[in-house]
Design a protein around this motif. Structure first.
Motif, PDB file in Angstrom:
ATOM      1  N   TYR A 142      44.682  39.798  35.512  1.00 16.39           N
ATOM      2  CA  TYR A 142      43.444  40.549  35.345  1.00 16.39           C
ATOM      3  C   TYR A 142      43.584  41.946  35.945  1.00 16.39           C
ATOM      4  N   SER A 143      42.880  42.894  35.358  1.00 16.06           N
ATOM      5  CA  SER A 143      42.955  44.272  35.840  1.00 16.06           C
ATOM      6  C   SER A 143      41.753  44.580  36.729  1.00 16.06           C
ATOM      7  N   VAL A 144      41.976  45.463  37.694  1.00 17.47           N
ATOM      8  CA  VAL A 144      40.916  45.868  38.612  1.00 17.47           C
ATOM      9  C   VAL A 144      41.068  47.353  38.880  1.00 17.47           C
ATOM     10  N   ARG A 145      39.945  48.029  39.010  1.00 18.12           N
ATOM     11  CA  ARG A 145      40.001  49.455  39.341  1.00 18.12           C
ATOM     12  C   ARG A 145      39.023  49.745  40.474  1.00 18.12           C
ATOM     13  N   LYS A 146      39.404  50.715  41.300  1.00 17.51           N
ATOM     14  CA  LYS A 146      38.520  51.152  42.360  1.00 17.51           C
ATOM     15  C   LYS A 146      37.431  52.023  41.769  1.00 17.51           C
ATOM     16  N   MET A 147      36.179  51.764  42.167  1.00 19.73           N
ATOM     17  CA  MET A 147      35.061  52.506  41.610  1.00 19.73           C
ATOM     18  C   MET A 147      34.848  53.814  42.375  1.00 19.73           C
ATOM     19  N   ASP A 148      34.241  54.760  41.703  1.00 21.08           N
ATOM     20  CA  ASP A 148      33.890  56.043  42.316  1.00 21.08           C
ATOM     21  C   ASP A 148      32.420  56.309  42.025  1.00 21.08           C
ATOM     22  N   ILE A 149      31.558  55.958  42.967  1.00 20.04           N
ATOM     23  CA  ILE A 149      30.129  56.075  42.693  1.00 20.04           C
ATOM     24  C   ILE A 149      29.599  57.494  42.888  1.00 20.04           C
TER      25      ILE A 149
ATOM     26  N   ASP B 267      29.594  55.118  37.313  1.00 22.52           N
ATOM     27  CA  ASP B 267      29.864  54.023  38.245  1.00 22.52           C
ATOM     28  C   ASP B 267      28.663  53.736  39.138  1.00 22.52           C
ATOM     29  N   LEU B 268      27.915  54.767  39.504  1.00 21.37           N
ATOM     30  CA  LEU B 268      26.695  54.559  40.290  1.00 21.37           C
ATOM     31  C   LEU B 268      25.711  53.695  39.515  1.00 21.37           C
ATOM     32  N   ASN B 269      25.529  53.999  38.237  1.00 20.28           N
ATOM     33  CA  ASN B 269      24.618  53.210  37.397  1.00 20.28           C
ATOM     34  C   ASN B 269      25.146  51.802  37.175  1.00 20.28           C
ATOM     35  N   LEU B 270      26.469  51.670  37.059  1.00 17.42           N
ATOM     36  CA  LEU B 270      27.067  50.346  36.883  1.00 17.42           C
ATOM     37  C   LEU B 270      26.814  49.481  38.112  1.00 17.42           C
ATOM     38  N   LEU B 271      26.973  50.072  39.285  1.00 21.50           N
ATOM     39  CA  LEU B 271      26.708  49.334  40.524  1.00 21.50           C
ATOM     40  C   LEU B 271      25.259  48.861  40.566  1.00 21.50           C
ATOM     41  N   PHE B 272      24.322  49.736  40.258  1.00 20.73           N
ATOM     42  CA  PHE B 272      22.910  49.353  40.298  1.00 20.73           C
ATOM     43  C   PHE B 272      22.606  48.254  39.281  1.00 20.73           C
ATOM     44  N   GLU B 273      23.188  48.393  38.085  1.00 22.22           N
ATOM     45  CA  GLU B 273      22.948  47.394  37.033  1.00 22.22           C
ATOM     46  C   GLU B 273      23.455  46.021  37.458  1.00 22.22           C
ATOM     47  N   LYS B 274      24.666  45.959  37.995  1.00 21.05           N
ATOM     48  CA  LYS B 274      25.226  44.665  38.409  1.00 21.05           C
ATOM     49  C   LYS B 274      24.474  44.088  39.605  1.00 21.05           C
ATOM     50  N   ALA B 275      24.090  44.957  40.533  1.00 19.97           N
ATOM     51  CA  ALA B 275      23.333  44.486  41.696  1.00 19.97           C
ATOM     52  C   ALA B 275      21.967  43.953  41.288  1.00 19.97           C
ATOM     53  N   LYS B 276      21.349  44.603  40.331  1.00 18.08           N
ATOM     54  CA  LYS B 276      20.013  44.201  39.881  1.00 18.08           C
ATOM     55  C   LYS B 276      20.023  42.839  39.193  1.00 18.08           C
ATOM     56  N   GLU B 277      21.087  42.567  38.451  1.00 20.02           N
ATOM     57  CA  GLU B 277      21.115  41.353  37.628  1.00 20.02           C
ATOM     58  C   GLU B 277      22.078  40.295  38.149  1.00 20.02           C
ATOM     59  N   ALA B 278      22.587  40.461  39.370  1.00 19.19           N
ATOM     60  CA  ALA B 278      23.606  39.544  39.896  1.00 19.19           C
ATOM     61  C   ALA B 278      23.090  38.102  39.963  1.00 19.19           C
ATOM     62  N   VAL B 279      23.947  37.180  39.531  1.00 17.18           N
ATOM     63  CA  VAL B 279      23.587  35.758  39.569  1.00 17.18           C
ATOM     64  C   VAL B 279      24.054  35.156  40.890  1.00 17.18           C
ATOM     65  N   SER B 280      23.563  33.980  41.177  1.00  9.76           N
ATOM     66  CA  SER B 280      23.903  33.289  42.414  1.00  9.76           C
ATOM     67  C   SER B 280      25.285  32.660  42.300  1.00  9.76           C
ATOM     68  N   LEU B 281      26.172  33.022  43.240  1.00 11.38           N
ATOM     69  CA  LEU B 281      27.532  32.471  43.254  1.00 11.38           C
ATOM     70  C   LEU B 281      27.849  31.729  44.550  1.00 11.38           C
ATOM     71  N   PHE B 282      26.956  31.811  45.540  1.00 14.06           N
ATOM     72  CA  PHE B 282      27.244  31.275  46.869  1.00 14.06           C
ATOM     73  C   PHE B 282      26.195  30.225  47.253  1.00 14.06           C
TER      74      PHE B 282
ATOM     75  N   ILE C  67      31.651  43.271  39.960  1.00 18.03           N
ATOM     76  CA  ILE C  67      32.018  44.175  41.037  1.00 18.03           C
ATOM     77  C   ILE C  67      32.282  43.358  42.292  1.00 18.03           C
ATOM     78  N   ALA C  68      33.415  43.624  42.909  1.00 18.82           N
ATOM     79  CA  ALA C  68      33.740  43.000  44.188  1.00 18.82           C
ATOM     80  C   ALA C  68      33.607  44.047  45.281  1.00 18.82           C
ATOM     81  N   VAL C  69      32.973  43.657  46.382  1.00 20.16           N
ATOM     82  CA  VAL C  69      32.878  44.514  47.561  1.00 20.16           C
ATOM     83  C   VAL C  69      33.876  43.949  48.559  1.00 20.16           C
ATOM     84  N   ALA C  70      34.954  44.702  48.810  1.00 22.29           N
ATOM     85  CA  ALA C  70      36.071  44.136  49.561  1.00 22.29           C
ATOM     86  C   ALA C  70      36.759  45.199  50.402  1.00 22.29           C
TER      87      ALA C  70
END
Length: 303
Positions: free
Chosen positions: A155-162, A167-182, A218-221
């Motif tokens: 799998y490919s991964v890229r570092k975001m630049d907000i 990328d700023l809008n992508l972060l907000f979109e994913k954060a807004k709609e994130a499903v429960s994984l934990f 998006i992974a925060v790592a």
């Protein structure tokens, strides 16, 4: 606004004032004095949502004591819960030991204790004897870790630049709609995630955001020597945590630490996690929830 007399001195209890420039500036000034950051850039960004409420005591025209009420929805062991997290508890150094924090905390607890499933906070270790007077008890949090044995992910991964709006809008979109994984996942609180990732001056996570296109997640790592620390995963569909680890791990990665608890943690080593100079405190009747299920609040849900 409510007039309150504390030790023969008049104060005004104010709340819900974030759009009042003078009061917000006074709040930011006190926050800078006590914690060495403020919320002004976050406010001006438009990401400060209505689930972050301000409660303060005013001496004439200056805020001298404060508590923030954060209304946060979580999925806890598969069930939706509404929790209240208390944050930025602070008093001007010239007004301490006069009972101001006690009055504020009593007001907040009276207003919110019957409107949520749990009230909690992170207490500085120097004031751990204060909160038990109001029914709070310290509880342990737990983290999961695992040895990394896989490299060369397909799998490919890229570092975001907000700093780029896409990328700023992508972060907000994913954060807004994130499903429960934990086992314990924050829901619909994109504003708080935006604060941590771009507007928290003391410790911004903007350099720790990675987009995995195959999972549309998006992974925060963070990479620390041979250890990968995974703080959060923002995905709009169910994905496997192990696939995210596999994708992020490099040839140098030997250990992986999760600052959240996977729903299935059989393959992980689970141990007590202690944040430096901070202790999670919950109302006494909720303490068994953490002890019995070995939970941890994801870092990006802290206030």
């Amino acid at each position: 606004m409510e007039n309150i007399v504390i030790n023969n001195r008049d104060y005004k209890l104010i709340s819900h004032f974030k759009h009042n420039n003078e009061l917000r500036n006074s709040f930011n000034l006190l926050t800078q004095q006590v914690f060495h950051f403020d919320f002004e850039k976050w406010y001006k960004s438009g990401y400060w949502e209505d689930n972050c409420l301000l409660y303060s005591l005013l001496d004439i025209d200056r805020i001298v004591s404060h508590i923030t009420v954060n209304i946060i929805d979580f999925i806890v062991l598969g069930e939706k819960k509404r929790f209240i997290q208390l944050g930025t508890v602070m008093t001007d150094e010239h007004y301490r030991n006069k009972g101001l924090s006690r009055v504020l905390l009593e007001k907040v607890l009276t207003e919110w204790e019957n409107k949520c499933d749990m009230i909690y906070l992170y207490a500085n270790d120097s004031v751990l004897d204060f909160y038990p007077k109001f029914g709070f008890v310290p509880v342990d949090e737990y983290q999961a870790s695992i040895k990394n044995s896989k490299i060369k992910s397909p799998y490919s991964v890229r570092k975001m630049d907000i700093d780029h709006v896409s990328d700023l809008n992508l972060l907000f979109e994913k954060a807004k709609e994130a499903v429960s994984l934990f086992k314990l996942s924050m829901q619909d609180n994109a504003g708080l995630i935006m604060f941590y990732c771009n507007y928290f001056d003391l410790y911004s996570l903007k350099e720790n955001l990675f987009y995995i296109e195959d999972f549309q997640a998006i992974a925060v790592a963070e990479y620390v020597d041979d250890t990968l620390i995974l703080y959060d995963i923002l995905a709009t569909q169910k994905i496997e945590i192990e696939d995210v680890i596999y994708t992020l791990a490099t040839e140098q990665t030997k250990n992986v630490i999760l600052r959240f608890m996977p729903i299935n943690n059989e393959n992980y080593e689970v141990s007590i996690f202690k944040e430096e100079d901070s202790t999670l405190m919950v109302m006494a009747d909720k303490s068994e929830l953490f002890k019995n299920n070995k939970l941890i609040f994801p870092m990006l849900s802290h206030t």
